[in-house]
Enzyme design. Sequence first.
Site, PDB file in Angstrom:
ATOM      1  N   CYS A  44     -13.398   0.565 -14.701  1.00 60.69           N
ATOM      2  CA  CYS A  44     -13.859   1.946 -14.501  1.00 60.69           C
ATOM      3  C   CYS A  44     -12.647   2.880 -14.588  1.00 60.69           C
ATOM      4  CB  CYS A  44     -14.568   2.076 -13.157  1.00 60.69           C
ATOM      5  SG  CYS A  44     -15.522   3.601 -12.980  1.00 60.69           S
ATOM      6  N   ASP A  67      -8.841   4.669  -2.264  1.00 60.17           N
ATOM      7  CA  ASP A  67      -7.669   5.129  -3.012  1.00 60.17           C
ATOM      8  C   ASP A  67      -8.150   5.818  -4.283  1.00 60.17           C
ATOM      9  OD1 ASP A  67      -8.436   3.102  -4.749  1.00 60.17           O
ATOM     10  OD2 ASP A  67      -6.471   2.128  -4.803  1.00 60.17           O
ATOM     11  N   CYS A  92     -19.111  -3.753 -16.596  1.00 62.56           N
ATOM     12  CA  CYS A  92     -19.096  -3.387 -15.173  1.00 62.56           C
ATOM     13  C   CYS A  92     -20.247  -4.026 -14.405  1.00 62.56           C
ATOM     14  CB  CYS A  92     -19.175  -1.866 -15.044  1.00 62.56           C
ATOM     15  SG  CYS A  92     -19.148  -1.310 -13.317  1.00 62.56           S
ATOM     16  N   GLU A 149       0.824  -1.204   0.000  1.00 56.78           N
ATOM     17  CA  GLU A 149       0.000   0.000   0.000  1.00 56.78           C
ATOM     18  C   GLU A 149       0.862   1.260   0.000  1.00 56.78           C
ATOM     19  OE1 GLU A 149      -3.077   0.313  -0.537  1.00 56.78           O
ATOM     20  OE2 GLU A 149      -3.691  -1.773  -0.417  1.00 56.78           O
ATOM     21  N   CYS A 190     -17.957   0.292 -19.513  1.00 52.18           N
ATOM     22  CA  CYS A 190     -19.204   0.188 -18.749  1.00 52.18           C
ATOM     23  C   CYS A 190     -19.981  -1.095 -19.050  1.00 52.18           C
ATOM     24  CB  CYS A 190     -20.082   1.410 -19.011  1.00 52.18           C
ATOM     25  SG  CYS A 190     -19.349   2.962 -18.433  1.00 52.18           S
ATOM     26  N   TYR A 224      -5.708   6.514   5.050  1.00 54.79           N
ATOM     27  CA  TYR A 224      -5.914   5.528   3.994  1.00 54.79           C
ATOM     28  C   TYR A 224      -5.158   4.229   4.275  1.00 54.79           C
ATOM     29  CZ  TYR A 224      -5.242   2.751  -0.082  1.00 54.79           C
ATOM     30  OH  TYR A 224      -5.174   1.652  -0.912  1.00 54.79           O
ATOM     31  N   CYS A 241     -25.340   2.523 -11.488  1.00 48.77           N
ATOM     32  CA  CYS A 241     -24.402   3.644 -11.600  1.00 48.77           C
ATOM     33  C   CYS A 241     -25.100   4.893 -12.118  1.00 48.77           C
ATOM     34  CB  CYS A 241     -23.252   3.262 -12.527  1.00 48.77           C
ATOM     35  SG  CYS A 241     -22.018   4.566 -12.717  1.00 48.77           S
TER      36      CYS A 241
END
Length: 341
Positions: free
Chosen positions: A184, A132, A194, A31, A191, A114, A200
């Site tokens: 995305c 993130d 997705c 991370e 899309c 985070y 959405c």
Amino acid sequence: MLDWYDVHRRVLPWRAAAGATADPYRVWLSEVMLQQTTVAAVTPRFLAWTARWPDFASLAAADDADVMAAWAGLGYYARARNLVAAAKAVVAEHGGVFPGTEAELRALPGLGAYTAAAVAAIAFGQRAVVVDANVERVVARLFAIATPLPAARPAIRAAADTITPDLRAGDFAQAMMDLGSGICTTRAPKCLLCPLRDACAGFAGGAPELLPVKAKKGVKPQRHGTIFWLDRGGQVLLVRRPDTGLLGGMRALPTGPWVDAAPGFEDAPAQADWRMLDIRVSHGFTHFDLDLSLAVAEVEAHQPSTESTEWWPIDRLDTAGLPTVFAKAALAVKGAIRRAA
């Protein structure tokens, strides 16, 4: 999202296999490494790092200069210093075991909101809201949050909180990251592939690629400096930069201050017959752009090292762990010398 993730999850060296327990050290390290670069760039660096320092104890005992050299090119060097400081705290204060709650993680050096949330969720299975850049983009589109960044971030986090599950929060966070990375995407989101398309609001609005809205960037100030290449019989002089400040603690080529107007030889590291090369090196930092002149000279072989300087073989300069700006300058100087030979 979880059903989609179970089928489409990426295989990454820091990610535990399905049903396996994640290694908190590897989750934390990945991370931090990923905060300023891509998975493709981080993967070989992560593998090399963990082969050398596989756990908190080995990292806590590492030489600072070795850590800084290994970090070169991965972004802010303060993060590398904080990695070592956090590893030492884990060993000294927690018996070598990473604490498992967000609050305890936040108390360690360098672990912001985070990173603490990501480690708590992914490594320890706690419910934590992990946002993130990829998750930020997915959530902004999913909820059609049109407020420009960075002002939109509190609303994005609040929206992410409403969809974060109590169970498998770590898998959910990684699913959202994978969705943002592969489907995305910033430009031309896929899309039709997705799993969240029907829910959405950005897709329903017809232009999901316009979200999140980014504030216009201001013009970065321009600074100038001189980098000095001092050759001692096939070795070049390197200095250790101050521990605090930009590129703190790193080996580097000598340089004067980075200022508004181009300086000359006044900050040269030694008395020598300096000459300026007819090339320049440019480098962009987060808050300013830098234009560098390159000065070269030679000295006699008896010139000694000092506490803050060392002579490094030019043919092994790639092992010195120079920050990117100095590595670019070294490459430019060596190229100019070859052409002149």
